[in-house]
Design a protein around this motif. Structure first.
Motif, PDB file in Angstrom:
ATOM      1  N   GLY A 191     -25.919   1.306 -44.439  1.00 14.25           N
ATOM      2  CA  GLY A 191     -25.620   0.350 -45.495  1.00 14.25           C
ATOM      3  C   GLY A 191     -24.678  -0.756 -45.073  1.00 14.25           C
ATOM      4  O   GLY A 191     -24.511  -1.742 -45.789  1.00 14.25           O
ATOM      5  N   PHE A 192     -24.038  -0.627 -43.910  1.00 11.57           N
ATOM      6  CA  PHE A 192     -23.264  -1.724 -43.325  1.00 11.57           C
ATOM      7  C   PHE A 192     -23.300  -1.570 -41.809  1.00 11.57           C
ATOM      8  O   PHE A 192     -23.589  -0.491 -41.286  1.00 11.57           O
ATOM      9  CB  PHE A 192     -21.821  -1.768 -43.844  1.00 11.57           C
ATOM     10  N   GLU A 193     -23.028  -2.673 -41.108  1.00 12.32           N
ATOM     11  CA  GLU A 193     -23.114  -2.680 -39.651  1.00 12.32           C
ATOM     12  C   GLU A 193     -21.770  -2.341 -39.027  1.00 12.32           C
ATOM     13  O   GLU A 193     -20.736  -2.925 -39.390  1.00 12.32           O
ATOM     14  CB  GLU A 193     -23.577  -4.062 -39.157  1.00 12.32           C
ATOM     15  N   MET A 194     -21.772  -1.420 -38.087  1.00 10.96           N
ATOM     16  CA  MET A 194     -20.535  -1.073 -37.406  1.00 10.96           C
ATOM     17  C   MET A 194     -20.016  -2.232 -36.565  1.00 10.96           C
ATOM     18  O   MET A 194     -18.801  -2.393 -36.406  1.00 10.96           O
ATOM     19  CB  MET A 194     -20.730   0.169 -36.537  1.00 10.96           C
ATOM     20  N   SER A 199     -15.511  -5.993 -35.948  1.00  7.82           N
ATOM     21  CA  SER A 199     -14.964  -7.354 -35.974  1.00  7.82           C
ATOM     22  C   SER A 199     -13.837  -7.460 -36.990  1.00  7.82           C
ATOM     23  O   SER A 199     -12.813  -8.106 -36.743  1.00  7.82           O
ATOM     24  CB  SER A 199     -16.068  -8.366 -36.305  1.00  7.82           C
ATOM     25  N   ARG A 200     -14.014  -6.805 -38.142  1.00  4.69           N
ATOM     26  CA  ARG A 200     -12.969  -6.802 -39.166  1.00  4.69           C
ATOM     27  C   ARG A 200     -11.714  -6.091 -38.660  1.00  4.69           C
ATOM     28  O   ARG A 200     -10.588  -6.554 -38.867  1.00  4.69           O
ATOM     29  CB  ARG A 200     -13.483  -6.134 -40.442  1.00  4.69           C
ATOM     30  N   LYS A 215     -23.943   7.444 -36.016  1.00  6.05           N
ATOM     31  CA  LYS A 215     -25.245   7.157 -35.416  1.00  6.05           C
ATOM     32  C   LYS A 215     -25.110   6.559 -34.012  1.00  6.05           C
ATOM     33  O   LYS A 215     -26.086   6.557 -33.247  1.00  6.05           O
ATOM     34  CB  LYS A 215     -26.042   6.211 -36.307  1.00  6.05           C
ATOM     35  N   GLU A 216     -23.920   6.050 -33.673  1.00  7.16           N
ATOM     36  CA  GLU A 216     -23.690   5.544 -32.326  1.00  7.16           C
ATOM     37  C   GLU A 216     -23.262   6.661 -31.383  1.00  7.16           C
ATOM     38  O   GLU A 216     -23.305   6.485 -30.163  1.00  7.16           O
ATOM     39  CB  GLU A 216     -22.624   4.451 -32.357  1.00  7.16           C
ATOM     40  N   TRP A 217     -22.839   7.786 -31.938  1.00  5.87           N
ATOM     41  CA  TRP A 217     -22.391   8.922 -31.147  1.00  5.87           C
ATOM     42  C   TRP A 217     -23.555   9.830 -30.768  1.00  5.87           C
ATOM     43  O   TRP A 217     -23.582  10.399 -29.677  1.00  5.87           O
ATOM     44  CB  TRP A 217     -21.337   9.700 -31.926  1.00  5.87           C
TER      45      TRP A 217
END
Length: 297
Positions: free
Chosen positions: A181-184, A189-190, A170-172
C-alpha cells in the motif's frame, strides 16, 4: 554492527523523535531471547499486520498464535500514529531471509531482490507491525505513515544508521508481500530527510502552509556541563526542565551550570525512564534530544 538498545534508550529515542508512545505492561522483559540470538542489530523491518483495530492488533502481536508464538514485533504502529511498545528483544517477525539483503543493509545500500532463505532475521532486525489489512485497498493514514517515519528515524538516529537500514518485509524475503500500500523507497526518502534535521521536527508536509521546522539546540557534549560553563544554553535548558515539571531550582535557572541544574536534569532523566548511572543528572544525547531545548546563539 550495533548492540540492541536497552528499554530506557529505546523509549527515549522514540520520544525524542516526537513519537506518541504507549507502553504496554511487561514490554521491557517480553521477548524470545531463549530461542536464539538477539543482536547485533543492523536495521528495521516494516510489516503490515493483516488485521484491523488497535487493541486486537496489539493483542495479536503480543501473544501470537499457535503456529507462531508472540511477541511478533517490538512495536505496533496503529492508524492513529501511536506506537505501542509490546516487547524488547528477539521477536518472531522477520523469519529467515536473504543474507545478501542483510549485507546490503549493513552497508546501507539498496537491497538486492531477495532470493535465498539462509539468514535469521529475528536476530538482527527490529520489527514494526503496522495495522493494515494488507489487501492493497486498506488506506494508510498520514498519521500512521508519519509515525512509521519517526519511529524508524528514531532507531536510525540512536544507532547512527542511515535510512538504508530500513526495509520492508517483502525486501527481506521473497515469501512476503508486506508492507502493501506504500513504497518503501518513498518511506526511506522520508526517513533520510528527517535524519538530515534535528530530532523531533514536524512530519513530511502534506499540504501548503506547513509550519517551518523548529530549531533545537544541538547536544553540546557531556563535557560542556561543568561548573566552569556559563552559557545561555544552560538557561534555555533549565527553562525547558521547569516546563517539563522537573525543577529542583530554588532560584533561576541561570546561565552557569550548577548542582540545581544537575538535580533538575536527573529528574528529567528519570521521567524518561532512565535509572542508575544513566540518571546521574549529566545530559546525554538521547535525553537532550528529547528535551528539545530551543536554539540559542
Amino acid at each position: 554492527m550495533a548492540t540492541p538498545l536497552s528499554p530506557d534508550r529505546l523509549l527515549a529515542a522514540l520520544r525524542a523523535e516526537g513519537v506518541r508512545v504507549v507502553e504496554h505492561p511487561g514490554w521491557r522483559t517480553r521477548n524470545r531471547n531463549h530461542k536464539g540470538a538477539w543482536g547485533p542489530v543492523h536495521g528495521v523491518i516494516v510489516h503490515h499486520t493483516v488485521s484491523s483495530g488497535s487493541a486486537a492488533s496489539v493483542a495479536l502481536c503480543r501473544d501470537g498464535y499457535a503456529a507462531l508464538p508472540g511477541p511478533l514485533c517490538q512495536a505496533v504502529i496503529d492508524k492513529e500514529g501511536t506506537v505501542h511498545l509490546i516487547a524488547n528483544g528477539r521477536a518472531n517477525h522477520a523469519g529467515t531471509g536473504d543474507g545478501d539483503v542483510l549485507r546490503a543493509v549493513r552497508a546501507e545500500t539498496a537491497p538486492p531482490p531477495a532470493a535465498a532463505q539462509d539468514t535469521d532475521g529475528n536476530a538482527h532486525f527490529y520489527g514494526f507491525e503496522c495495522v493494515n489489512l494488507g489487501d492493497g485497498k486498506d488506506p494508510w493514514p498520514a498519521a500512521q505513515l508519519d509515525a512509521i517515519e519517526r519511529a524508524s528515524a528514531a532507531l536510525c538516529r540512536a544507532h547512527g544508521w542511515s535510512a538504508g537500514s530500513v526495509i520492508g518485509h517483502k525486501e527481506w524475503t521473497r515469501t512476503k508481500t508486506d508492507p502493501r500500500g506504500f513504497e518503501m523507497r518513498t518511506m526511506r526518502s522520508r526517513i533520510a530527510a528527517r535524519l538530515g534535521k534535528p530530532a523531533g521536527g514536524p512530519g513530511t508536509p502534506t499540504r501548503p502552509g506547513t509550519p517551518a521546522t523548529p530549531r533545537y539546540q544541538p547536544f553540546p557534549g557531556s563535557s560542556f556541563f561543568t561548573s566552569a560553563t556559563s552559557s545561555p544554553v544552560i538557561t534555555a535548558m533549565g527553562r525547558r526542565l521547569v516546563a517539563e515539571g522537573c525543577s529542583a531550582y530554588a532560584v533561576g535557572p541561570g546561565p552557569r551550570w550548577s548542582e540545581a541544574d544537575r538535580r533538575s536534569y536527573a529528574k528529567w532523566q528519570r521521567k524518561l525512564g532512565f535509572t542508575g548511572s544513566d540518571a546521574d543528572g549529566v545530559p546525554g544525547r538521547a535525553s537532550w534530544n528529547a528535551l528539545k531545548v530551543p536554539y540559542t546563539r
